[in-house]
Motif scaffolding. Structure first.
Motif: not given
Length: 190
Positions: A120-139
């Motif tokens: 939208n003009g100079h603004q780029l809005t990123l769109t995550p994939a449909a599924e909510t990502p999960k963290t892989l490990k503690n940290g």
């Protein structure tokens, strides 16, 4: 200080989106713990330091829980050096090692839809994939990379809490394995 024109900002946003979508696989935001490496350096598999081994300037090795970068090319000594973690250079025969921090670990990955976002003009809005990502490990989240589907680096920067001004802002920097990975913002300036 210089300001960019709206046309230049729009062109940069369009070029960023084009780079993100340059591969058939989706672009991704990677969240990492540990010390931040040199821009774009591979850190997914850093070998342990070996004695009597030739190293090239820029090589990384691990020692204990930390990692180090060779400041020059040479051969390591016949015994391991005394590794410091206070920023003091480590001399190893004819190699000098720079402490880079705790060894990085990939904590989570957020993939984006294809296309990765919209303009939208100079603004780029990123769109995550449909599924909510999960963290892989503690940290503890320390830095992040935005890569296209081929793994090519697009942007890299720090992580921080909300309103910190970091490249990627999160509600908490203490990530737990299996928890939702939901950045509150991703800031691209410049």
């Amino acid at each position: 200080m210089a300001d960019a024109s709206p046309e230049l900002l729009a062109a940069r946003a369009a070029a960023t989106l084009q780079l993100l979508d340059a591969d058939s696989a989706p672009a991704a935001l990677q969240i990492w713990s540990g010390g931040r490496p040199d821009l774009g350096a591979a850190v997914d598999s850093i070998p342990a330091h070996q004695t009597d081994t030739a190293y090239t300037q820029g090589d990384y090795v691990t020692a204990g829980l930390d990692y180090y970068r060779a400041e020059n090319s040479g051969t390591s000594g016949s015994t391991a050096p005394a590794w410091t973690t206070d920023g003091t250079p480590v001399v190893d025969n004819d190699i000098t090692w720079q402490h880079m921090g705790a060894t990085p670990e990939l904590l989570g990955v957020m993939t984006f839809s294809q296309p990765a976002g919209s303009l939208n003009g100079h603004q780029l809005t990123l769109t995550p994939a449909a599924e909510t990502p999960k963290t892989l490990k503690n940290g503890t989240a320390a830095w992040a990379r935005l890569v296209n589907g081929a793994g090519t680096l697009i942007y890299e920067g720090t992580t921080g809490l909300q309103e910190s001004g970091a490249f990627v802002e999160l509600n908490t920097l203490e990530l737990k394995a299996g928890g939702d990975l939901l950045p509150t913002s991703l800031l691209i300036e410049g």
